[in-house]
Scaffold this active site. Sequence first.
Site, short mmCIF file in Angstrom:
data_model
loop_
_atom_site.label_atom_id
_atom_site.label_comp_id
_atom_site.label_asym_id
_atom_site.label_seq_id
_atom_site.Cartn_x
_atom_site.Cartn_y
_atom_site.Cartn_z
CE LYS A 16 -50.16 3.40 -10.70
NZ LYS A 16 -50.38 4.53 -11.63
CG ASN A 63 -44.55 16.11 -13.62
OD1 ASN A 63 -45.66 16.15 -14.12
ND2 ASN A 63 -43.46 15.93 -14.35
CB SER A 121 -47.27 6.53 -21.32
OG SER A 121 -46.47 6.95 -20.25
CB THR A 130 -49.96 14.77 -16.18
OG1 THR A 130 -49.41 13.48 -16.42
CG2 THR A 130 -51.15 14.66 -15.25
CE LYS A 157 -55.86 7.68 -14.99
NZ LYS A 157 -54.68 7.99 -14.14
CE LYS A 190 -47.87 2.81 -21.10
NZ LYS A 190 -46.89 2.59 -20.00
P1 NAD Z 1 -44.96 15.02 -7.39
O1 NAD Z 1 -44.37 14.12 -6.39
O2 NAD Z 1 -44.12 15.62 -8.45
O3 NAD Z 1 -45.68 16.25 -6.62
C1 NAD Z 1 -46.55 16.09 -5.55
C2 NAD Z 1 -46.74 17.45 -4.89
O4 NAD Z 1 -47.72 17.34 -3.87
C3 NAD Z 1 -45.48 18.00 -4.21
O5 NAD Z 1 -45.38 19.39 -4.47
C4 NAD Z 1 -45.76 17.80 -2.72
O6 NAD Z 1 -45.11 18.74 -1.91
C5 NAD Z 1 -47.26 18.01 -2.71
N1 NAD Z 1 -47.93 17.51 -1.52
C6 NAD Z 1 -47.73 16.34 -0.87
N2 NAD Z 1 -48.54 16.30 0.21
C7 NAD Z 1 -49.25 17.46 0.22
C8 NAD Z 1 -50.24 18.00 1.06
N3 NAD Z 1 -50.67 17.36 2.15
N4 NAD Z 1 -50.76 19.22 0.76
C9 NAD Z 1 -50.35 19.90 -0.32
N5 NAD Z 1 -49.41 19.43 -1.17
C10 NAD Z 1 -48.87 18.22 -0.89
O7 NAD Z 1 -46.19 14.22 -8.02
P2 NAD Z 1 -46.93 14.48 -9.39
O8 NAD Z 1 -46.30 13.66 -10.44
O9 NAD Z 1 -47.11 15.93 -9.59
O10 NAD Z 1 -48.33 13.80 -9.08
C11 NAD Z 1 -49.33 14.46 -8.31
C12 NAD Z 1 -50.62 13.68 -8.43
O11 NAD Z 1 -50.98 13.61 -9.80
C13 NAD Z 1 -50.55 12.24 -7.93
O12 NAD Z 1 -51.79 11.90 -7.37
C14 NAD Z 1 -50.35 11.44 -9.18
O13 NAD Z 1 -50.85 10.12 -9.07
C15 NAD Z 1 -51.18 12.25 -10.17
N6 NAD Z 1 -50.76 11.98 -11.53
C16 NAD Z 1 -49.54 12.42 -11.97
C17 NAD Z 1 -49.17 12.11 -13.26
C18 NAD Z 1 -47.84 12.59 -13.81
O14 NAD Z 1 -47.60 12.35 -15.01
N7 NAD Z 1 -47.03 13.28 -13.05
C19 NAD Z 1 -50.02 11.35 -14.10
C20 NAD Z 1 -51.25 10.94 -13.63
C21 NAD Z 1 -51.60 11.27 -12.32
#
Ligand code: NAD
Length: 416
Positions: A99, A214, A353, A183, A87, A63
């Site tokens: 992945k 997000n 999920s 998340t 995880k 997954k």
């Molecule tokens: P996203 O693309 O929706 O948001 C990312 C955010 O980070 C954006 O606001 C962007 O502007 C900001 N960003 C990028 N570079 C930056 C920097 N240098 N300084 C400050 N902010 C910066 O992504 P997301 O889904 O929110 O995911 C964020 C993290 O959480 C990732 O590492 C992702 O792997 C992890 N994650 C997300 C989920 C999920 O369900 N969304 C699940 C597990 C892990």
Amino acid sequence: MEKSFQKTLDQLNKSAKLLKLDDEIIKKLSTPQNILTKELVISGDKKFEAFRVQHNNTRGPFKGGIRYHPDADLDEIETLALLMAIKCAVVDIPMGGGKGGVKVNPKELSIEELEELSRAWIKAFKDNIGPNVDVPAPDVYTNSQIMDWMADEYGKLTDKYEPAIITGKSIDKGGSEGRDIATAQGAFYILEELIEKLNLKPKETTVVIQGFGNAGFNMANLVYEAGFKLIGFSDSKGSIFDLKNGGMNPEKVMESKKEQGQIHSCYCLGTVCDCENYESLSNEKLLEIETDILIPAALENQITEENADKIKAKIIIEIANGAVTPKATEILHKKNILVIPDVLANAGGVTVSYFEWLQNINDEKWPLEKVLTQLKDIMVKAFNNTWLIGENYNTDLRTAAFILALGRIVDAMENK
Ligand code: NAD
């Protein structure tokens, strides 16, 4: 620079040694079962490298998400596949770790090309995935629309629409209620447990969040509604820090971000903006603010050996995968800074999920309340189990979470 897969293996080894696992088992846990690479061709001549890494399926189907990113490479995908196996075991859902990815800048593709690429990914890997074999999901720069195209393509190739082939779909196509906030919601349930354990009061607790997407934005809303004082935010282009530590409403920050295209140094309530009591800090400085809680929710490798000594937060909730390196975790642990590691903090996403997959397999539709009740139950249990192991082994919570997960994977290996 040291490869990130190697850094994660070092962490795995550390926890495996504390569990007194023998070398043969450690080798099995460390080695991806399948590393698949293909070339995708779209628009006649545009070629892209595509990956699927299937790390371990002892506890259930592989997954993990599919990311579209210009920097996607095997080292990164292998690391994330291993972290997915850990995880899923931390939250005790019957899934393994995988992945996928494509080395592409999706912003340079037209919508038609994006669809062609997504369908091409499924054509390339269709023999390696399946509802009981390997169940992909969205990740960086992939979303429910892309998952819908992929599920549709898989249905065409197999002559049967099976929504359980992929999660993170739109609700119409079999997606789950609550997946979009899962998340952040999962991390928030942990935060609630934690503040009770540490006897903290939201009103007296300051929070800084890096990343306003997000995960970061949804977390900001939950934390704000619970009464915490949000004193700093950043996105990829800017940041805002509240010099008075009074606290900001994330919806208001989002409103001005939408108007200005980025987070900036004035806090605006409607048309009235205060630019005196707020300032913009560099990404580095924002991480070093004196705050009770710091939540990296943007990128990997934000807190490393280089800056761990400068971190003044008391608690770090690592929502972004790999935001705090294992070596930095050790430094922070010695400084009594508590790190809730990614494999626990952001596991709400994969948990919902899994709920989506379960609903699809059983042809069910769960209301949001059921999703959230079950999510809370799983997150609270995972947090308390990890905490207990941390106390028993006198170790940081990343090492504890790996111990919990490895123990469960090894049990499953022995009972197979
Ligand atoms: P996203 O693309 O929706 O948001 C990312 C955010 O980070 C954006 O606001 C962007 O502007 C900001 N960003 C990028 N570079 C930056 C920097 N240098 N300084 C400050 N902010 C910066 O992504 P997301 O889904 O929110 O995911 C964020 C993290 O959480 C990732 O590492 C992702 O792997 C992890 N994650 C997300 C989920 C999920 O369900 N969304 C699940 C597990 C892990």
